[in-house]
Write an enzyme that holds these catalytic residues in place. Structure first.
Site, short mmCIF file in Angstrom:
data_model
loop_
_atom_site.label_atom_id
_atom_site.label_comp_id
_atom_site.label_asym_id
_atom_site.label_seq_id
_atom_site.Cartn_x
_atom_site.Cartn_y
_atom_site.Cartn_z
N PHE B 247 0.75 -1.15 0.01
CA PHE B 247 0.10 0.03 0.02
C PHE B 247 0.61 1.32 0.09
CE2 PHE B 247 -2.20 -3.40 2.13
CZ PHE B 247 -3.20 -3.53 1.22
N ILE B 472 1.63 -7.09 -5.51
CA ILE B 472 1.67 -6.72 -4.00
C ILE B 472 0.25 -7.43 -3.48
CG2 ILE B 472 3.23 -4.99 -4.18
CD1 ILE B 472 1.05 -2.92 -4.61
N VAL B 710 -7.32 0.51 -10.35
CA VAL B 710 -8.80 0.30 -9.20
C VAL B 710 -7.90 0.37 -7.61
CG1 VAL B 710 -10.42 -0.43 -10.81
CG2 VAL B 710 -8.95 -2.12 -9.50
N GLU B 712 -6.78 2.39 -5.49
CA GLU B 712 -6.82 3.50 -4.50
C GLU B 712 -8.22 4.24 -4.56
OE1 GLU B 712 -2.57 5.31 -4.18
OE2 GLU B 712 -2.97 4.68 -6.23
#
Ligand SMILES: Cc1cc2nc3c(=O)[nH]c(=O)nc-3n(C[C@H](O)[C@H](O)[C@H](O)COP(=O)(O)OP(=O)(O)OC[C@H]3O[C@@H](n4cnc5c(N)ncnc54)[C@H](O)[C@@H]3O)c2cc1C
Ligand code: SF4
Lengths: 339, 745
Positions: B247, B472, B710, B712
């Protein structure tokens, strides 16, 4: 974590012997608090004495006088879901289930729950002043971030709160803590088990080094008809109480004939005031009566910079929980406020 | 397109089984012979100097191998530029163990290396440091007047400074029919992905290293290690196939990487360094931010003037900046704008990007401001947004490559049941709960980075795609396999996507929601080239049935090339490779954003969130009982992985609005709730019904794939929607996040 020796106590007597003769020794039961404290270097035992292999105190039994005995080594989860507890002491069951997480409750023992330490942020940081951890070093919380701290019974030396949920119910139920130590056995009324910080905040309770909690007795009266546990916190599960209330009522029609109210998250021990309960006797079970009791319970409350809200919140919680005790079947999971 | 085309289908994660069975290996799980374990020692003061270090007690412990500190660190290039990673903000990058200066509490000041982790952790407690302490400032609120313009640097490319003022704000504001002023304060948030930061360095000898690292950019960290330690690029290999959430925390190399590599090189041994949960609070974080907004409208609700001031915290050594004040004018037209962004340097580590950095901060303030205005105007909040709806980007006058925000508003409002809302605060109840409906808009960038793809057809006729990108947890591996499969007309099982390895062709770090667009576009370009090459080779086969075929005459299907008109005229990939003397057919292509064409456009994703909260009438406890988010983000490659990005972001929105904050004790100059018992994120009991809608948003302009990303956008609108719902329920505006329920008492 330092290197250490590990031994299993073969019996209560063996455990007492091992720990009382070595001031660097500690008991372990579920380990859910001890291991954290160790990792944070708040305790560094050189000998760990495991109590789980002791033969006795692993069960929950009804005694002839109508009371129930909770073995110290029974897990919090097994206690909460035990048929006797669910039936006769649902207040205790609800309070336990409002605490921690399912995984932690599976490991946590009844004895260990009474001995868990405060969650004061500063207590867990060995590099900042804290009288409870390092007597005489000062209290970082009094002028610091004290949102989770005490408004009742605090001292200039420490404003920490005792974080247990289970113990709030045990206090309301007038439990008795049975211990065994070098001086023999003791039965300590719940209200005398935990201490207020005074000028010895390092001492959370009156248990002596090497003394073992063997069981907890619940007197016959369980308030299973009208009870409620309410827990207010910053998320709906898996957080410690900012304010919690355990209420048990005995009613005749809508008149209160007996009442118990204990508060959590507000003081260094579960908070109970007999006058508040006496006040309720003979009164109607309504918001006004509970408000009267709330005033008595909160007498002398003192807020700090970040926790003054607890005074008003606790009053409202006492009133709501009194009303919730009239409809215990509506209790929501996690001891959330219900209608 | 082949029959089994998979783009747009809800394909489950291809690596799902590996993850849920524990077979997926993370950076701290790679074994290496005779591995040593390093434990980071952190400063216990906030500012000052280390005056002495006593390691005698620690080194006396059996199993301790070395203690590295500024006193004995190896000679290294100490030029700042050598440490500047691709995401370094302007300023002086932090160099671990550089000298005896302490710049923030928790700063890594030594690495203790031992034969096992437990010994390393224990012995680290025996190292004694003496300090000379200095006065420090860590509280943003007390230092707002120190706010100054942010320095410019490479990072400014992605995060431009605020645009120049337009019109005359003060005058227009003064003369407007309706105006409102409000302040907003955001607490610090720390990265707490499940996987802790860790590096395992395998010392291969001859100046060669293989590094298993938790990162969002294998090549970023390869360059960093090579530069900082004076190694040749080709001798440094960074591998990260599985990454347990980042993140933004893995955009920059973290100090455990530096320390681990340093120890491995010095000791000529394999070394692992893992941070513990508490140490996750010793590096980058979402910065505390203060915002003041003054907006005005005419009597019809058209915005006349906007002033957005934001002051963020940064460290004393780097100017970490965010795009905070650039958003309002990208959404709403106004003739008079004054957008100001300042940084206040404090004695803290540099902040770091965290999911929708700046955007979710800004949109909370902007969309709460819009809600306030709607009440002053006695206008429905959605109506006010529509009144100020702009088909073009008002801040530049450019068109959007696509913008289906209106569709988001209308679809989400419909699904949510917005029309049932009684605007009067406190008017809707359910038993002893006040019910509140709130809505807000989201906007986020749609970036595209360069990406280089190697595409290979093997002698078995299967496709291999190679790229250094990470996954991730977003589903990149799955989605890119889908894109590649469709591009070559192959079933999923005939495609292997190799990634997470700096030895593969170039990829930027995985950030800014850019990777789906970047990698997918590059794969499409590479596939095009590969198809051309395959056809050429197919035509060259003697007696080839495709001899006379042009590109348009053929289709690629199931590992074959066929004539569209005569599907029985076939050449298989296997035959092509065989005719190529058995050598795989290979292309390497760079996918680049169409910078020139896109100059004329603004690229953005949009969203609308509608939220219902229940607030207890007396006790004021808050629950987000349901939420609907509609998202316009171009083509959705995989609705299942995309939906999970959005629901995950929505939960984060709940977290930001109601739970998450790192508490800073300003007297001690340090964070105090540095564990997951006290650093609250939502648990299951806090998350109820979440509904996701994807708007139809065809976008032929933006890139080959028509994709915007998509990762965030799902977060951006949520905090304001929740805060607005709380207002609607209670009539109280709480502008400090997270909202503590007791503030409603
Ligand atoms: C993340 C987290 C969240 C939590 N949330 C809550 C919550 O919301 N509400 C709540 O009530 N609790 C909560 N807890 C606390 C949990 O209930 C206690 O940790 C647990 O009850 C302790 O029991 P234990 O058996 O694991 O004790 P241990 O960790 O084994 O021991 C604790 C202490 O008691 C001593 N000890 C243990 N048993 C005995 C005995 N029989 N006689 C004498 N000494 C003994 C040990 O030496 C040690 O000092 C939480 C804990 C964690 C880690
Ligand atoms: S409140 Fe008690 S436990 Fe907390 S810092 Fe003060 S003395 Fe320590």
């Amino acid at each position: 974590m330092n290197n250490f020796d590990y031994q299993q106590a073969a019996s209560i007597a063996d455990g007492i012997q091992l720990v009382s003769t070595n001031n660097k020794a500690a008991f372990v039961a579920g380990g859910t608090n001890l291991i954290d404290l160790w990792k944070y270097r708040l305790m560094e035992p050189e000998l760990l004495v495991d109590l789980n292999q002791v033969k006795e105190h692993h069960s929950i039994e009804e005694k002839e006088d109508g009371s129930v005995r909770l073995g110290a080594f029974v897990s919090n989860a097994d206690t909460a879901y035990h048929p006797i507890i669910e039936k006769r002491y649902p207040l205790l069951s609800k309070a336990i289930l409002a605490g921690a997480s399912a995984q932690i409750r599976n490991m946590a023992s009844n004895g260990g729950n009474l001995l868990q330490r405060t969650r004061c942020y500063y207590f867990y940081d060995p590099n900042v002043p804290c009288n409870k951890r390092t007597p005489g070093s000062g209290c970082s919380a009094i002028d610091g971030y004290n949102r989770i701290h005490a408004i009742l019974g605090a001292s200039d030396n420490c404003i920490a709160v005792f974080p247990s949920d289970m113990c709030v119910a045990l206090a309301a139920l007038d439990a008795v803590v049975n211990t065994s130590g070098t001086d023999g056995e003791r039965s300590i009324p719940f209200s005398e088990f935990h201490r207020l910080p005074g000028d010895m905040p390092e001492q959370d309770n009156n248990l002596r080094h090497g003394e073992i909690i063997t069981s907890i007795d619940l007197p016959e009266k369980g308030f299973s008809g009208n009870y409620s546990y309410l827990k207010l916190r910053d998320r709906h599960s898996y957080a410690f109480a900012l304010v919690s209330v355990a209420t048990g009522l005995e009613l005749s029609g809508d008149i209160i004939t007996d009442a118990r109210i204990a508060l959590g998250g507000l003081a260094h021990k579960p908070w109970r005031i007999n006058e508040a309960e006496l006040f309720l006797k003979g009164k109607q079970a309504n918001a006004e009566s509970f408000a009267g009791a709330a005033e008595i319970l909160l007498q002398g409350a003192k807020g700090f910079k970040y926790n003054s809200f607890k005074i008003e919140l606790a009053k409202r919680a006492i009133i709501r929980n009194g009303l919730m005790a009239l409809h215990p079947e509506q209790q929501l999971p996690g001891a959330r406020p219900s209608a | 397109m082949s029959d089994q085309s998979s783009v747009g289908k809800p394909v489950s994660r291809l690596e799902g089984r590996l993850k849920v069975t524990g077979a997926a290996k993370y950076a701290a799980e790679y074994d290496a012979p005779n591995l040593l374990y390093g434990y980071v020692i952190n400063s216990t003061i906030t500012k000052g100097k280390i005056t002495s270090i006593d390691t005698s007690a620690a080194t006396a412990v059996e199993g301790v191998v070395a203690v590295f500190s500024h006193e004995n660190r190896p000679e290294l290039p100490w030029l700042d530029i050598k440490y500047a990673d691709m995401d370094a903000p302007p300023g002086t990058v932090f160099k671990p163990l550089y000298d005896n200066e302490i710049k923030y509490n928790g700063q890594p000041i030594a690495l203790l290396v031992a034969n096992d982790f437990e010994t390393a952790r224990y012995a680290s407690t025996l190292v004694r440091f003496e300090y000379e302490e200095e006065f420090f400032e860590t509280c943003l609120d007390n230092n707002l007047e120190k706010g100054r313009d942010a320095k410019k640097g490479i990072a400014t490319l992605l995060k431009p400074p605020p645009p120049a003022p337009t019109g005359n704000f003060e005058k227009a504001f003064e003369n407007s029919a309706v105006k409102h002023t409000a302040e907003y304060l955001h607490s610090t948030e720390h990265h707490n992905p499940m996987e802790l930061f860790a590096t395992t360095t395998v010392y291969e000898g001859n100046g060669k290293l293989t590094i298993f690292d938790k990162t969002q950019g294998t090549i970023n960290n390869q360059l960093y290690v090579a530069n900082a330690f004076g190694l040749s690029y080709k001798n440094v290999r960074v591998i990260a196939p599985f990454v347990g959430g980042t993140f933004g925390s893995g955009l920059r190399p973290q100090h455990q990487l530096f320390l681990c590599v340093m120890a491995a090189l010095e000791l000529k041994r394999n070394v692992r360094v893992t941070l513990d949960r508490k140490q996750m609070f010793t590096f980058g974080h979402r910065p505390q931010t203060y915002q003041k907004l003054r907006f005005s409208t005419d009597e019809n609700g058209s915005i006349t003037a906007m002033n957005h001031l934001a002051i963020g915290e940064t460290s004393q050594f780097e100017d970490y900046a965010e795009s905070v004040v650039t958003w309002s004018h990208k959404l709403y037209p106004a003739a008079n704008t004054l957008l100001e962004y300042k940084l206040a340097p404090l004695d803290l580590p540099s902040p770091l990007d965290m999911r929708a950095p700046g955007g979710c901060t800004a949109m909370h303030a902007i969309e709460c401001m819009m809600d306030e205005l709607s009440y002053k105007l006695k206008m429905d909040p959605l109506e006010l947004r529509l009144r100020n709806y702009s088909e073009i980007d008002p801040s530049t006058g450019k068109s959007f490559t696509s913008k289906e925000l209106k569709q988001c508003y209308l679809k989400a409002a419909e699904r949510f049941g917005w029309k049932d809302r009684n605007p009067e605060p406190g008017s809707m109840t359910r038993g002893n709960k006040l019910v509140g409906y709130g809505m807000a808009t989201g906007i986020w960038d749609a970036y595209q980075f360069p990406s280089r793809i190697e595409a290979i057809i093997t002698k078995e006729g299967k496709l291999i795609i190679n790229n250094a990108v990470t996954d991730i947890g977003t589903g990149t591996f799955t989605v890119m396999t889908q894109v590649a499969a469709d591009a070559l007309g192959l079933p999923l099982e005939d495609v292997t996507f190799n990634y997470g390895d700096s030895q593969k062709p170039f990829s930027m770090f995985q950030g800014g929601s850019a990777i789906a667009a970047s990698t997918a576009s590059a794969i499409i370009i590479a596939a095009r080239a590969l198809k051309k090459k395959l056809l050429k080779k197919a035509k060259a086969i003697s007696n080839s049935p495709l001899k006379a075929a042009a590109e348009d005459d053929v289709m690629f299907k199931n590992g074959t090339i066929r004539l569209k008109k005569d599907p029985m005229s076939v050449v298989s990939f296997q035959e092509i490779v065989a005719s190529n003397n058995g050598r795989p057919v290979r292309t390497v292509n760079m996918g680049m954003p169409h910078a020139f064409k896109l100059r004329k456009y603004t690229k953005a994703t949009h969203s609308a969130a509608f939220v219902e909260v229940e607030v207890d009438k007396e006790l004021k406890t808050i629950a987000v009982t349901r939420a609907v988010s509609a998202v316009a983000a171009g083509k959705i490659l995989n609705p299942k992985t995309a939906r999970s990005q959005i629901t995950g972001s929505m939960v984060w929105g709940i977290s930001k609005a109601l739970h998450e904050e790192t508490i800073l004790d300003e007297k001690l100059g340090k964070y105090i709730n540095t564990n997951l018992a006290e650093y609250h994120i939502p648990v299951h009991a806090d998350v109820n019904e979440l509904d996701v809608i994807f708007a139809d948003e065809p976008d032929e302009l933006i890139n080959e794939a028509g994709v915007k990303g998509v990762g965030e956008i799902g977060l951006v609108a949520m905090p304001a929607a929740i805060a607005n719902a709380i207002f609607h329920a209670t009539g109280k505006r709480i502008n400090k996040l997270p909202v503590h329920f007791d503030e409603l008492l």
